[in-house]
Enzyme design. Structure first.
Site, PDB file in Angstrom:
ATOM      1  N   PHE B 120      -0.594 -14.076 -21.867  1.00 51.63           N
ATOM      2  CA  PHE B 120      -0.057 -13.343 -20.724  1.00 51.63           C
ATOM      3  C   PHE B 120      -1.189 -12.989 -19.763  1.00 51.63           C
ATOM      4  O   PHE B 120      -2.355 -12.955 -20.159  1.00 51.63           O
ATOM      5  CB  PHE B 120       0.668 -12.076 -21.199  1.00 51.63           C
ATOM      6  CG  PHE B 120       2.110 -12.030 -20.791  1.00 51.63           C
ATOM      7  CD1 PHE B 120       3.017 -12.911 -21.347  1.00 51.63           C
ATOM      8  CD2 PHE B 120       2.564 -11.122 -19.839  1.00 51.63           C
ATOM      9  CE1 PHE B 120       4.347 -12.891 -20.975  1.00 51.63           C
ATOM     10  CE2 PHE B 120       3.890 -11.095 -19.463  1.00 51.63           C
ATOM     11  CZ  PHE B 120       4.789 -11.974 -20.035  1.00 51.63           C
ATOM     12  N   GLN B 233       3.456  -2.250  -8.230  1.00 50.27           N
ATOM     13  CA  GLN B 233       3.110  -3.626  -8.612  1.00 50.27           C
ATOM     14  C   GLN B 233       4.044  -4.631  -7.952  1.00 50.27           C
ATOM     15  O   GLN B 233       5.252  -4.480  -7.993  1.00 50.27           O
ATOM     16  CB  GLN B 233       3.208  -3.782 -10.130  1.00 50.27           C
ATOM     17  CG  GLN B 233       2.899  -5.199 -10.583  1.00 50.27           C
ATOM     18  CD  GLN B 233       2.581  -5.264 -12.064  1.00 50.27           C
ATOM     19  OE1 GLN B 233       3.471  -5.213 -12.898  1.00 50.27           O
ATOM     20  NE2 GLN B 233       1.312  -5.340 -12.395  1.00 50.27           N
ATOM     21  N   HIS B 235       5.205  -8.297  -8.341  1.00 52.58           N
ATOM     22  CA  HIS B 235       5.162  -9.425  -9.276  1.00 52.58           C
ATOM     23  C   HIS B 235       4.994 -10.691  -8.461  1.00 52.58           C
ATOM     24  O   HIS B 235       5.735 -10.921  -7.514  1.00 52.58           O
ATOM     25  CB  HIS B 235       6.440  -9.471 -10.111  1.00 52.58           C
ATOM     26  CG  HIS B 235       6.316 -10.336 -11.320  1.00 52.58           C
ATOM     27  ND1 HIS B 235       6.243 -11.700 -11.235  1.00 52.58           N
ATOM     28  CD2 HIS B 235       6.213 -10.023 -12.635  1.00 52.58           C
ATOM     29  CE1 HIS B 235       6.118 -12.193 -12.462  1.00 52.58           C
ATOM     30  NE2 HIS B 235       6.093 -11.204 -13.324  1.00 52.58           N
ATOM     31  N   LEU B 245      13.416 -12.008 -11.071  1.00 50.80           N
ATOM     32  CA  LEU B 245      12.137 -12.213 -11.742  1.00 50.80           C
ATOM     33  C   LEU B 245      12.041 -13.582 -12.418  1.00 50.80           C
ATOM     34  O   LEU B 245      12.920 -13.969 -13.183  1.00 50.80           O
ATOM     35  CB  LEU B 245      11.948 -11.112 -12.789  1.00 50.80           C
ATOM     36  CG  LEU B 245      10.713 -11.225 -13.682  1.00 50.80           C
ATOM     37  CD1 LEU B 245       9.448 -11.059 -12.865  1.00 50.80           C
ATOM     38  CD2 LEU B 245      10.769 -10.187 -14.788  1.00 50.80           C
ATOM     39  N   GLU B 248       6.327 -13.964 -16.081  1.00 48.32           N
ATOM     40  CA  GLU B 248       4.943 -14.373 -16.184  1.00 48.32           C
ATOM     41  C   GLU B 248       4.749 -15.356 -17.342  1.00 48.32           C
ATOM     42  O   GLU B 248       3.820 -16.169 -17.338  1.00 48.32           O
ATOM     43  CB  GLU B 248       4.089 -13.115 -16.421  1.00 48.32           C
ATOM     44  CG  GLU B 248       2.605 -13.337 -16.333  1.00 48.32           C
ATOM     45  CD  GLU B 248       1.872 -12.004 -16.172  1.00 48.32           C
ATOM     46  OE1 GLU B 248       2.218 -11.250 -15.255  1.00 48.32           O
ATOM     47  OE2 GLU B 248       0.969 -11.740 -16.970  1.00 48.32           O
ATOM     48  N   ARG B 279      -1.644  -9.502 -12.195  1.00 46.56           N
ATOM     49  CA  ARG B 279      -0.619  -9.698 -11.172  1.00 46.56           C
ATOM     50  C   ARG B 279      -1.087  -9.355  -9.767  1.00 46.56           C
ATOM     51  O   ARG B 279      -0.713 -10.015  -8.797  1.00 46.56           O
ATOM     52  CB  ARG B 279       0.614  -8.875 -11.531  1.00 46.56           C
ATOM     53  CG  ARG B 279       1.319  -9.444 -12.732  1.00 46.56           C
ATOM     54  CD  ARG B 279       2.421  -8.552 -13.228  1.00 46.56           C
ATOM     55  NE  ARG B 279       3.098  -9.174 -14.368  1.00 46.56           N
ATOM     56  CZ  ARG B 279       4.033  -8.586 -15.087  1.00 46.56           C
ATOM     57  NH1 ARG B 279       4.398  -7.345 -14.805  1.00 46.56           N
ATOM     58  NH2 ARG B 279       4.596  -9.212 -16.088  1.00 46.56           N
ATOM     59  N   HIS B 349       7.994  -4.792  -8.263  1.00 51.13           N
ATOM     60  CA  HIS B 349       8.392  -5.066  -9.635  1.00 51.13           C
ATOM     61  C   HIS B 349       8.271  -3.848 -10.546  1.00 51.13           C
ATOM     62  O   HIS B 349       9.093  -3.633 -11.418  1.00 51.13           O
ATOM     63  CB  HIS B 349       7.506  -6.191 -10.166  1.00 51.13           C
ATOM     64  CG  HIS B 349       7.740  -6.537 -11.609  1.00 51.13           C
ATOM     65  ND1 HIS B 349       8.935  -7.056 -12.045  1.00 51.13           N
ATOM     66  CD2 HIS B 349       6.943  -6.454 -12.703  1.00 51.13           C
ATOM     67  CE1 HIS B 349       8.854  -7.270 -13.353  1.00 51.13           C
ATOM     68  NE2 HIS B 349       7.674  -6.907 -13.785  1.00 51.13           N
ATOM     69  N   ARG B 390      -0.678  -2.777 -13.728  1.00 51.07           N
ATOM     70  CA  ARG B 390      -0.246  -2.972 -15.107  1.00 51.07           C
ATOM     71  C   ARG B 390      -0.407  -4.427 -15.523  1.00 51.07           C
ATOM     72  O   ARG B 390      -0.162  -5.325 -14.732  1.00 51.07           O
ATOM     73  CB  ARG B 390       1.227  -2.582 -15.245  1.00 51.07           C
ATOM     74  CG  ARG B 390       1.828  -2.891 -16.582  1.00 51.07           C
ATOM     75  CD  ARG B 390       3.199  -2.286 -16.729  1.00 51.07           C
ATOM     76  NE  ARG B 390       4.231  -2.979 -15.984  1.00 51.07           N
ATOM     77  CZ  ARG B 390       4.825  -4.105 -16.371  1.00 51.07           C
ATOM     78  NH1 ARG B 390       4.465  -4.680 -17.505  1.00 51.07           N
ATOM     79  NH2 ARG B 390       5.774  -4.669 -15.648  1.00 51.07           N
TER      80      ARG B 390
END
Lengths: 326, 577
Positions: B120, B233, B235, B245, B248, B279, B349, B390
């Protein structure tokens, strides 16, 4: 009209084929086991149910008002641009009322987008449920052009007939307002089938540090049935739920199967609780639930498999529910 | 008005709310617990979480360690996370993955039955456990189903909270039962807010329609302070044009980001991590590509985008590990990711900031004193594990870890409510009822829907990936006007039954307050850190700005304060990938 009748007859006759096959299997099985009375009982049971089920679908096909209404409606409507007809439940007159709105549509617009645009710009009072708009929360189940569907993943242009889309609330749940239906009974049925892993050592379950043993093959036994988003569309499509409110319905039963088949589960009572006419034996195998499910869960097969599990457990003496009752 | 007494009241039914309920119920079987949700409880936005949950499961096999997880998280946060909280997160996260396994989540496992982990963004070792790309959904269903087995937990579906009522020893929530329009007060000794973030203040967002930050606004109005709300954030890969979405994990499994010239442009922005950089960095890279003319444009929405290419992964990986992505692309934009690249752009996001809490999840006021009987869990709370940015998959672990922490705390905080407190609560409830009646009957100038659209346009335009003083000031001006207009609203729907018009209006009032707070905090922070990136102050400034922004309500205005960042082992250093 006529097509839907043909459809019902088709179903009626088709419905017999798997049942005959099922009967054949069971009869072979039972004659081997010398359970003659039970064979006749189940055979009669299935026969009566399949006829009843077929009749019910036939009746329902007659009752699907929307198609008729839409057709009448279409002949009167001038088609300039796209329109949406919201056949919602009017709380004052206590009946379904149709309202037509013009909508701006592009190739991406979902039916949910269209309704929300109407709600924002034309009629703030429209009531509906919606949340994730990506087909995973299960809020926006409704009947779209006669088919139980999720509004957020139904493309407007794809389903529009003569540039019109008609939406109405689900019919198997009590209607609250416009497109909103009451889910209390649906949730109660779900929670009545022990829809969770049962472990003898609950403390270990909450605080244990090692995963339970499970191989991918074990997971695959229940995985297809774990995609249920509780949208209620399968129950809406089910002819038995529509005629007998006591019937647990495809959603709850498929979830009973999901947890029953999980190798980590240690439940002893789940099967006993649903081994009844309003439980798994209520299913007439119309298959409408599996057709309606937007997530590819196949409740119809889950219920038939659940019947098998129940019978084989009975024969092995595992399922002592019946004996306790006697 | 109905008054209902519970010991523990949990506002919100996402992963944070449900885990709190389960743990407090298990630890105190006598406690009466209420879960209040404005939706059907199992439909909260947590279901939309896709990629997975982080946690170090196999330190002995892949040489991963809690320390490394902590370091990745802190570096990802651009050194704004509180390091004691991060240490708590990484220590407990593995346990939580096992906990969810015990509740029935079908984690992807290898042939031996070992739970698999995938790479990730910003994580130096694969440490994200996953259940295909429906991780949040499976966690939510297991939690909801588990709650069905708890006799001391009641769920209030579709009850919308409008105010937190506080007295010295008691706490309550004023709610509208949507089905009937009836008012209720649920009161007791502990209140846990677990209502999620507020990304819906933006026009294009990956989050569900319900992510309006109601609980944060309620706490803000009840005297709690907000922390670090300027950090929103974006995304990098939200589907164009609807913003859904695209996880990721699509990049974790090996997907490429491509510009107009078919170039993997991330090599110019984060050469070592490429598509798996954090991100904020990828979002900036995409916007830079678009601004420099290397993006593409969708004619129907006018949105510019780049491509996320999954074709080379092959059908098997897509079907096994990213089935929902495929389903979403096909169903919503008619594109099969096995055959065509996916159009994506950054969209709001996650809100790193939220209700200011200490490491135990207890809510703090602007002077950093505890507010009695009040906790916050999950995205709505800011326990400062995510700092300024994050890392993907840390949010699910945060919700579960602090669900357990707070569940334990509140299971001990059950006491009888004195007569005086109850009297006071009733009085406060009457005031709230009056406010709602006035709002309901008012023949105002505007509908919430028109103002909401304007607010979202402003946030999207003035407080997006790149920010600067001039644009933000313009944006703040419009938001202040909208804030004034929000006292002059009309509600068209006059019925009591399932009045979504009233609900939407109340949600808008909550959102505009939060949007305003974001604007104030963003304008105030004169540096670039994590997701807050200013073209007029392009560098991080640790000398002045290594501190949290704390906001509190001051009449109709906002007070600003600061608090220190807790640094234990990892000194701030340059953030490069």
């Amino acid at each position: 009209m006529k097509t839907s009748k043909y459809f019902a007859f088709f179903y009626l006759s088709m419905g017999f084929l798997p049942i005959l096959f099922f009967l054949l299997l069971i009869s072979a099985f039972y004659s081997y086991m010398y359970f003659k009375e039970l064979l006749i009982l189940i055979g009669l049971d299935l026969l009566v149910f399949s006829i009843l089920g077929g009749l019910e679908i036939y009746k329902r096909s007659d009752k699907v008002k929307t198609n008729k209404l839409v057709k009448n409606y279409l002949s009167n409507v001038k088609n300039d641009g796209y329109n949406i007809v919201i056949a919602g439940f009017d709380i004052k007159s206590k009946e379904i009322k149709q309202k037509q709105y013009k909508v701006n549509i592009n190739k991406y617009t979902s039916v949910l987008d269209a309704i929300l645009d109407v709600k924002k710009a034309q009629d703030n009072t429209i009531a509906l449920r919606y949340s994730c708009r990506m087909g995973i929360c299960g809020s926006c189940g409704m009947v779209i052009n006669g088919k139980p569907s999720l509004a957020c993943e139904t493309n407007f242009i794809k389903v529009a007939k003569n540039n019109v889309v008609t939406v109405e609330p689900m019919q198997a749940h009590p209607i609250v307002k416009d497109l909103v239906t009451d889910f209390k009974d649906f949730f109660d049925k779900h929670s009545s089938v022990e829809p969770h892993l049962i472990r003898e050592n609950t403390k270990e379950q909450m605080t244990g540090k090692t995963p339970y043993d499970q191989k991918p093959d074990d997971t695959n036994k229940f995985l297809p049935y774990s995609y249920c988003i509780m949208c209620g569309l399968c129950n809406d499509a089910c002819p038995v739920v529509n005629s007998n409110p006591e019937f647990l319905g495809p959603q709850a039963l498929s979830q009973a199967y999901r947890y029953q088949m999980d190798s980590r589960d240690q439940s002893k009572d789940r099967l006993t609780a649903i081994d009844k006419l309003t439980g798994l034996w209520g299913c007439e195998f119309a298959g409408a639930c599996s057709k309606a499910c937007p997530k590819g869960v196949d409740p119809a097969s889950a219920i038939q498999l659940l019947k098998m599990v129940s019978i084989s457990d009975d024969l092995k003496g595992k399922n002592d529910g019946e004996k306790n009752e006697v | 008005m109905q008054l209902l007494k519970y010991d523990v009241i949990i506002l919100g039914s996402g992963i944070g709310g449900f885990t709190t309920a389960i743990h407090s119920s298990n630890l105190n079987k006598k406690a009466k617990i209420a879960i209040i949700s404005k939706l059907h409880a199992m439909r909260s936005h947590s279901v939309s979480a896709e990629g997975g949950i982080s946690g170090v499961l196999y330190p002995e096999i892949n040489k991963d360690s809690e320390k490394l997880h902590a370091y990745d998280t802190i570096k990802g946060s651009d050194y704004l996370s509180d390091q004691d909280a991060v240490e708590l997160l990484v220590k407990n996260a593995p346990k939580e993955i096992v906990f969810f396994e015990h509740l029935g989540v079908p984690w992807n496992r290898d042939q031996k039955g070992i739970i698999q982990e995938r790479p990730f963004g910003g994580m130096s070792i694969p440490r994200t456990a996953f259940a295909a790309d429906k991780t949040g959904f499976f966690m939510m269903r297991s939690l909801y189903d588990q709650v069905q087995s708890l006799p001391n937990v009641d769920i209030f579906h579709e009850n919308f909270a409008t105010k937190i009522l506080r007295t010295k020893d008691a706490v309550g929530v004023f709610i509208i039962d949507l089905a009937t329009g009836k008012h209720k007060v649920i009161y007791g000794s502990s209140l846990v807010i677990a209502t999620g973030g507020f990304s819906r203040v933006y026009k294009i967002t990956t989050t569900s329609h319900s992510t309006t930050g109601d609980g944060i606004a309620l706490a803000y109005n009840a005297g709690a302070s907000l922390k670090d709300v300027e950090f929103v954030q974006f995304h990098p890969t939200a589907l164009v044009p609807n913003g859904i979405l695209i996880t990721e994990a699509a990049r974790g499994e090996g997907g490429y980001l491509l510009n107009k010239d078919n170039e993997r442009f991330m090599k110019r922005y984060a050469s070592s991590k490429m598509e798996l950089a954090p991100r904020d960095i990828i979002s900036r890279a995409i916007i830079t590509e678009i601004n420099e003319g290397r993006g593409m444009k969708d004619p129907s929405s006018g949105l510019e985008y780049v491509y996320l290419d999954l074709r080379h992964l092959g059908k098997e990986i897509i079907n096994k590990k990213l089935p929902m992505i495929k389903e979403i692309c096909i169903k919503t934009i008619g594109l099969n990711p096995e055959e065509e690249p996916i159009p994506v752009r950054p969209a709001a996001h996650f809100t790193m900031g939220g209700i200011n809490t200490d490491i135990d999840g207890r809510v703090l006021d602007i002077e950093l004193n505890h507010i009695n009987n009040l906790w916050a869990v999950g995205e709505c709370g800011c326990v400062s594990v995510h700092g300024a940015n994050r890392l993907g998959s840390n949010s699910l672990s945060q919700c579960s870890v602090w669900g357990r922490v707070v569940g334990k705390e509140v299971s001990k905080n059950t006491h009888d409510i004195k007569h005086d407190d109850l009297k006071e609560l009733e009085k406060l409830a009457e005031e709230e009822e009056l406010r709602l009646n006035v709002l309901f009957d008012k023949k105002g100038m505007y509908t919430a829907y028109e103002l909401e659209d304007e607010m979202r346009e402003v946030m999207e335009k003035h407080f997006y990936v790149y920010r600067n003083e001039k644009e933000m000031k313009k944006g703040l001006d419009i938001l202040e006007k909208l804030l004034k207009k929000s006292t002059n609203l009309r509600i068209q729907d006059k019925s009591n039954i399932f009045n979504t018009n009233l609900r939407d209006t109340l949600e808008f009032i909550n959102q505009i307050e939060l949007a305003h707070a974001v604007a104030v905090a963003a304008l105030n922070r004169k540096e670039s850190r994590g997701a807050h990136s200013r073209t007029d102050y392009p560098k991080r400034d640790d000398r002045v700005w290594l501190k949290h922004t704390i906001l509190a309500k001051d009449g109709s205005g906002i007070k600003i304060n600061y608090s220190d960042v807790k640094i234990t082992k990892w000194k701030p250093e340059e953030r490069k990938y």
